[in-house]
Write a protein that holds these residues in place. Structure first.
Motif, PDB file in Angstrom:
ATOM      1  N   ASP A  73     -11.331   3.519   0.258  1.00 43.31           N
ATOM      2  CA  ASP A  73      -9.942   3.940   0.198  1.00 43.31           C
ATOM      3  C   ASP A  73      -9.450   4.582   1.496  1.00 43.31           C
ATOM      4  O   ASP A  73      -8.312   5.035   1.581  1.00 43.31           O
ATOM      5  CB  ASP A  73      -9.722   4.917  -0.962  1.00 43.31           C
ATOM      6  N   GLY A  74     -10.294   4.628   2.516  1.00 47.07           N
ATOM      7  CA  GLY A  74      -9.852   5.065   3.830  1.00 47.07           C
ATOM      8  C   GLY A  74      -9.670   6.548   4.032  1.00 47.07           C
ATOM      9  O   GLY A  74      -9.117   6.969   5.053  1.00 47.07           O
ATOM     10  N   ALA A  94     -11.852   2.363   5.199  1.00 47.14           N
ATOM     11  CA  ALA A  94     -10.791   1.553   4.606  1.00 47.14           C
ATOM     12  C   ALA A  94     -11.174   0.093   4.439  1.00 47.14           C
ATOM     13  O   ALA A  94     -10.530  -0.637   3.690  1.00 47.14           O
ATOM     14  CB  ALA A  94      -9.526   1.651   5.454  1.00 47.14           C
ATOM     15  N   GLY A 100       0.799  -1.218   0.000  1.00 45.51           N
ATOM     16  CA  GLY A 100       0.000   0.000   0.000  1.00 45.51           C
ATOM     17  C   GLY A 100       0.829   1.264   0.000  1.00 45.51           C
ATOM     18  O   GLY A 100       2.060   1.242   0.117  1.00 45.51           O
ATOM     19  N   GLY A 132      -5.877   3.613  -3.735  1.00 44.27           N
ATOM     20  CA  GLY A 132      -5.786   2.695  -2.613  1.00 44.27           C
ATOM     21  C   GLY A 132      -6.996   1.804  -2.447  1.00 44.27           C
ATOM     22  O   GLY A 132      -7.137   1.141  -1.422  1.00 44.27           O
ATOM     23  N   GLU A 133      -7.898   1.800  -3.445  1.00 44.87           N
ATOM     24  CA  GLU A 133      -9.043   0.898  -3.344  1.00 44.87           C
ATOM     25  C   GLU A 133      -8.539  -0.549  -3.351  1.00 44.87           C
ATOM     26  O   GLU A 133      -7.703  -0.911  -4.186  1.00 44.87           O
ATOM     27  CB  GLU A 133     -10.004   1.076  -4.526  1.00 44.87           C
ATOM     28  N   PRO A 134      -9.008  -1.371  -2.437  1.00 44.98           N
ATOM     29  CA  PRO A 134      -8.551  -2.763  -2.412  1.00 44.98           C
ATOM     30  C   PRO A 134      -8.844  -3.476  -3.726  1.00 44.98           C
ATOM     31  O   PRO A 134      -9.792  -3.139  -4.442  1.00 44.98           O
ATOM     32  CB  PRO A 134      -9.365  -3.375  -1.266  1.00 44.98           C
ATOM     33  N   PHE A 189      -3.821   0.750   2.851  1.00 41.00           N
ATOM     34  CA  PHE A 189      -4.252  -0.645   2.817  1.00 41.00           C
ATOM     35  C   PHE A 189      -3.004  -1.517   2.944  1.00 41.00           C
ATOM     36  O   PHE A 189      -1.869  -1.061   2.747  1.00 41.00           O
ATOM     37  CB  PHE A 189      -5.000  -0.976   1.518  1.00 41.00           C
ATOM     38  N   ASP A 190      -3.211  -2.761   3.279  1.00 44.60           N
ATOM     39  CA  ASP A 190      -2.116  -3.721   3.393  1.00 44.60           C
ATOM     40  C   ASP A 190      -2.363  -4.891   2.451  1.00 44.60           C
ATOM     41  O   ASP A 190      -3.509  -5.320   2.250  1.00 44.60           O
ATOM     42  CB  ASP A 190      -2.001  -4.247   4.824  1.00 44.60           C
ATOM     43  N   ARG A 211     -10.906   4.438   9.421  1.00 42.54           N
ATOM     44  CA  ARG A 211     -10.811   2.991   9.586  1.00 42.54           C
ATOM     45  C   ARG A 211     -12.025   2.280   8.984  1.00 42.54           C
ATOM     46  O   ARG A 211     -11.881   1.275   8.269  1.00 42.54           O
ATOM     47  CB  ARG A 211     -10.699   2.640  11.070  1.00 42.54           C
TER      48      ARG A 211
END
Length: 587
Positions: A396-397, A392, A192, A218-220, A203-204, A389
């Motif tokens: 995208d948090g 996310a 991320g 950063g969208e999963p 994200f991770d 949180r």
């Protein structure tokens, strides 16, 4: 992670200043972004592109001869506001109309659409093109729902080259839409990205895994797989793109394609070349002719470890525009004839704020509205991390950060205009502009729409009571559903706003006082926000990960409920200002 910054909140504005200091021969800063510092042909079409900051070279690095005429630069990973887009477009406009280009994200769609309406109302030809190249974000039967990623470059370049060659407005729009229809991309991520000042990435990705279908904000991704070899990754991306052909492409064999292998931030060029070696071989084996490929960082995501592959299926016209010369800060091709540098007067944006006349009662109500906004600010600051949180989990948090920017800007603006003795309606409308301007993104646009509707209803002369406030909230609800396209059940703030509005209207019909009516409706809002945990998102960035969001409430619904409940004690006192003699004053 991002290591070099001053205040995180100042990062976006300071990067623009530094960028312009380096590239003053090509760009000039204006409120909201940058424009070419060189002369364009009078009467030509202006191509104005934009989106959130954090994607360099997109978007500012693509401004210059042969490519965009201007770029609107929002905050980090947040859409620019309608006001910013309007400001930049007005400066860029040369008499031939304005084409607004952006990636297909809800916030950008809202803000660019609002700016388009404003430009059209002033008699300026304007159209929008939302790039939809990301094949992972929606199926081929829902092309309009796909996100825009590195295919932005292909579409923006085609439109800009058409404008540069003298095409009239309708033809430039046609070329842009044609390029978009023929462009396909797929991205992956290995780790991320971390925004300035943040302690953790947005994200991770589990160690040893790769997220397939990762977005540039950063969208999963839609799937996780073991990290492949370079050749295996090339095979995966090429195979996926060759299965998702534009509808007017029959046989693959013999086709000519533009190719972009794009690094998202921390994948090194040497790695990209290793991957492209196999991509080139696979495309050749499929019978494709690659035309002037690009390998490098073109649409990034801060320090995200990831890559994307883009194919644009060329015809004679698109190939001509793809190969046309360009000279921008971050992207150059061929040789251009240098244009004349413009003087300072060409970049001035004139803004004038007029404070309308207001009654004493409305001015007193404006004080209460300011207190309500200040209460909202304290509430958002207290819950910003938790809102991020929640967001996310399937988004995208950035909801907490965006709300924080928006409400702080709204309060600052409200304090300024309240000191000028404005009415409640004017205070809300100007605070709405500031919120949308600084927050960007979807929530920024929607809060701007909501506060504008409420302010327009209250006006600067009426004495706010339950019926008037209920009508303002009803109009705000309608405005958000109109511009945001969400309905009850879509897992958005609408799932709170609609029942809250209905409750207020019912209390108004029962002639309840505002404080009591608000208290009843606040409880409805709180329950509605909690109930969104059982919904699956049907629109927006979270839609591809609907199952992942089950059990977690919507961040926008939660933030709205928190604000509604936080200002209830203030509303128990009331927005009204009784026992004051009615008079009119002028700001």
């Amino acid at each position: 992670m991002t290591r070099l910054f001053n205040k995180p909140s100042a990062f976006a504005s300071e990067l623009v200043q530094g960028f312009v200091a380096v590239h003053g021969d090509k760009v000039r800063q204006v409120p909201g972004g940058v424009v070419r510092s060189t002369r364009s042909e009078p009467g030509s079409v202006a191509v104005v592109i934009g989106g959130g900051s954090g994607h360099y070279p997109a978007f500012a690095g693509l401004v210059g001869q042969g490519l965009a005429h201007a770029a609107v630069m929002g905050n980090l990973f947040a859409s620019p506001s309608a006001q910013q887009i309007y400001n930049v477009a007005r400066v860029a406009h040369k008499g031939g109309g304005v084409l607004l280009g952006y990636g297909n994200y809800a916030g950008d769609v809202l803000h660019f659409g609002l700016a388009r309406d404003r430009l059209l109302a002033e008699g300026i030809q304007c159209e929008v093109i939302a790039v939809t190249d990301d094949i992972s974000s929606a199926g081929s039967d829902e092309l309009h729902k796909r996100r825009g990623i590195a295919g932005d470059l292909v579409v923006f370049k085609a439109a800009s080259a058409a404008a540069e060659s003298g095409y009239e407005f309708s033809e430039v729009v046609r070329v842009a839409r044609h390029a978009n229809a023929r462009t396909r991309s797929l991205g992956v991520a290995f780790a991320g990205c971390t925004l300035p000042g943040a302690q953790h990435p947005l994200f991770d990705v589990p160690p040893g895994k790769m997220a397939l279908g990762m977005g540039i904000h950063g969208e999963p991704g839609i799937d996780e797989r073991p990290v492949p070899s370079a050749d295996e990754l090339a095979e995966l991306m090429v195979a996926a793109l060759l299965k998702d052909l534009p509808e007017d492409i029959g046989s693959v064999n013999g086709q000519r394609v533009a190719v972009i292998l794009n690094g998202l931030g921390s994948v090194k060029y040497e790695e990209l070349f290793v991957v492209y070696r196999c991509v080139s071989q696979l495309l050749s084996e499929a019978g494709l002719r690659v035309v002037e490929p690009e390998v490098g960082e073109l649409v990034t995501s801060f320090d995200m470890a990831g890559v994307s592959l883009t194919l644009c299926w060329l015809d004679e016209e698109l190939e001509r525009f793809w190969c046309a010369p360009v000279s921008t800060p971050a992207y150059r091709k061929g040789a251009v004839v240098l244009a004349e540098t413009l003087g300072e007067l060409a970049f001035q944006v004139i803004e004038q704020v007029v404070i309308p006349a207001a009654s004493v009662k409305s001015r007193r109500s404006a004080q209460c509205v300011l207190q309500a906004l200040e209460m909202a600010e304290r509430t958002v600051l207290q819950h910003a991390d938790e809102l991020g949180r929640i967001d996310a989990i399937a988004g995208d948090g950035d909801h907490g950060i965006g709300m924080q920017r928006g409400v702080m800007a709204a309060v600052a603006r409200a304090r300024e205009v309240q000191a000028l003795k404005c009415g409640a309606g004017t205070l809300l409308r100007l605070a709405a502009d500031a919120w949308a301007d600084q927050a960007g993104g979807t929530s920024g646009a929607l809060w701007g729409v909501a506060l504008t509707a409420l302010g327009t209803t209250l006006g600067d002369h009426l004495d706010p009571d339950t019926a008037l406030v209920a009508e303002g909230v009803r109009r705000a609800s309608q405005g958000i559903m109109h511009f945001g396209k969400a309905q009850v059940g879509d897992k958005t703030m609408v799932d709170v706003l609609v029942p809250f509005s209905q409750s207020l209207c019912e209390s108004a019909q029962s002639a309840l006082e505002l404080g009591e009516a608000w208290g009843i409706a606040a409880k409805v809002a709180q329950r509605a926000a909690a109930d969104t945990a059982q919904l699956r998102p049907r629109i927006g960035r979270a839609r591809p990960l609907a199952e992942k969001s089950l059990g977690t409430p919507d961040a926008g619904a939660v933030s709205l409920s928190l604000i509604i409940n936080a200002i209830e004690p203030l509303l128990r006192v009331g927005l009204r200002a009784p026992n004051l003699a009615e008079e009119t004053v002028h700001g």
